[in-house]
Write a protein that holds these residues in place. Sequence first.
Motif, short mmCIF file in Angstrom:
data_model
loop_
_atom_site.label_atom_id
_atom_site.label_comp_id
_atom_site.label_asym_id
_atom_site.label_seq_id
_atom_site.Cartn_x
_atom_site.Cartn_y
_atom_site.Cartn_z
N LYS A 46 -101.51 -20.22 24.89
CA LYS A 46 -100.43 -19.57 25.63
C LYS A 46 -99.32 -19.09 24.69
N SER A 47 -98.80 -17.91 24.97
CA SER A 47 -97.69 -17.36 24.19
C SER A 47 -96.40 -17.47 25.00
N SER A 48 -95.38 -18.11 24.44
CA SER A 48 -94.12 -18.33 25.15
C SER A 48 -92.98 -17.58 24.50
N PHE A 49 -91.97 -17.26 25.31
CA PHE A 49 -90.77 -16.60 24.82
C PHE A 49 -89.85 -17.61 24.13
N THR A 50 -89.13 -17.14 23.11
CA THR A 50 -88.06 -17.92 22.50
C THR A 50 -86.82 -17.05 22.39
N ASN A 51 -85.67 -17.69 22.34
CA ASN A 51 -84.40 -16.98 22.23
C ASN A 51 -84.23 -16.49 20.79
N VAL A 52 -84.20 -15.17 20.61
CA VAL A 52 -84.10 -14.58 19.26
C VAL A 52 -82.81 -13.76 19.13
N THR A 53 -81.81 -14.10 19.93
CA THR A 53 -80.52 -13.40 19.89
C THR A 53 -79.92 -13.41 18.49
N ARG A 54 -79.95 -14.56 17.83
CA ARG A 54 -79.38 -14.68 16.49
C ARG A 54 -80.06 -13.73 15.51
N GLU A 55 -81.38 -13.65 15.56
CA GLU A 55 -82.12 -12.86 14.59
C GLU A 55 -82.02 -11.35 14.82
N LEU A 56 -81.93 -10.92 16.08
CA LEU A 56 -82.00 -9.49 16.37
C LEU A 56 -80.66 -8.82 16.67
N LEU A 57 -79.63 -9.60 16.99
CA LEU A 57 -78.35 -8.99 17.34
C LEU A 57 -77.25 -9.24 16.31
N TYR A 58 -77.58 -9.93 15.20
CA TYR A 58 -76.58 -10.26 14.19
C TYR A 58 -77.12 -10.07 12.78
N ILE A 59 -76.20 -9.81 11.86
CA ILE A 59 -76.50 -9.84 10.43
C ILE A 59 -75.57 -10.86 9.78
N TYR A 60 -76.13 -11.77 9.00
CA TYR A 60 -75.35 -12.75 8.25
C TYR A 60 -75.35 -12.33 6.80
N ALA A 61 -74.19 -11.92 6.30
CA ALA A 61 -74.16 -11.36 4.93
C ALA A 61 -72.75 -11.45 4.36
N ASP A 62 -72.68 -11.37 3.05
CA ASP A 62 -71.40 -11.33 2.33
C ASP A 62 -71.13 -9.88 1.95
N LEU A 63 -70.13 -9.27 2.58
CA LEU A 63 -69.82 -7.87 2.33
C LEU A 63 -68.64 -7.69 1.37
N THR A 64 -68.07 -8.80 0.90
CA THR A 64 -66.91 -8.70 0.02
C THR A 64 -67.35 -8.58 -1.44
N ASP A 65 -66.45 -8.14 -2.28
CA ASP A 65 -66.71 -7.99 -3.70
C ASP A 65 -65.68 -8.79 -4.49
N ASP A 66 -65.51 -10.08 -4.08
CA ASP A 66 -64.47 -10.91 -4.69
C ASP A 66 -65.03 -12.02 -5.55
N GLY A 67 -66.35 -12.02 -5.77
CA GLY A 67 -66.95 -13.05 -6.61
C GLY A 67 -67.12 -14.39 -5.93
N VAL A 68 -66.77 -14.46 -4.65
CA VAL A 68 -66.89 -15.71 -3.90
C VAL A 68 -67.97 -15.52 -2.83
N ASP A 69 -68.82 -16.55 -2.67
CA ASP A 69 -69.87 -16.49 -1.66
C ASP A 69 -69.27 -16.83 -0.30
N ASN A 70 -68.96 -15.80 0.49
CA ASN A 70 -68.35 -16.04 1.81
C ASN A 70 -68.97 -15.13 2.87
N PRO A 71 -70.25 -15.36 3.19
CA PRO A 71 -70.90 -14.55 4.21
C PRO A 71 -70.32 -14.79 5.60
N GLN A 72 -70.53 -13.81 6.48
CA GLN A 72 -70.07 -13.90 7.86
C GLN A 72 -71.15 -13.38 8.81
N LEU A 73 -70.99 -13.73 10.07
CA LEU A 73 -71.85 -13.19 11.12
C LEU A 73 -71.28 -11.86 11.58
#
Length: 226
Positions: free
Chosen positions: A155-182
């Motif tokens: 059987k194939s079941s649904f899972t909640n994939v809101t996090r994976e498909l509706l968001y990007i988690y990344a660091d967009l700053t150029d300050d030399g510090v690792d500070n990613p955001q959603l």
Amino acid sequence: MRRLFAATLVAVSVAAAAPATAGNDLNGNGAPSGSHYTLNIIGVPKNKTVPTMTGNNGHRIFVPLSGSSKILLSEGAFSVLDANGTDGTASFQLPKPAEFVQDATTSTSDYSVFARALGKPGGEAVVTTCGYDKVTGERVCDTLNSLTLRRSTGKSSFTNVTRELLYIYADLTDDGVDNPQLYPLFSDALRDYFWQYDNTGLKLAQLRFYPCDTTVDATGEVSSEC
């Protein structure tokens, strides 16, 4: 946003079993009960031609059964704008899920996405949410979670994939510090959002969009009202 989503469901041909309900009333297949929009992503062994895509886009997108395609994303009512992803790109329109809040560790989307893999056992697809930096033009993809859809036996079941498909988690700053955001889809921080769809034999990925909230955090944890 909730009323906008409800209006969207009325405006398009929606696969609906019953009026939307609140709470955690999941069906036996893992999906919530209630109204929803369904998108089928279909893997095909041969490229589609332009005439087959004209005037009949419906709720499906065709992608290579083996290979990669970009599903370009734009903001608006749910609609397939270009169903032919076998030429490298398809196009899908969906509402903005949430507002971006600087330094927030969690975000609550106004709707939720559930997914399952269907078709012959053995296929797999990996979907990664990406965009482009508005300043540098550099491609930016989620650095924490991609969605892997794998068709196992049984059987194939649904899972909640809101996090994976509706968001990007990344660091967009150029300050030399690792500070990613959603960053939710269509945040002003990026442009030209898309799903990178890498397929290895998956014949059908089924997505359902429901008008219920899901809260996500940077680690990938989710809690949902669905």
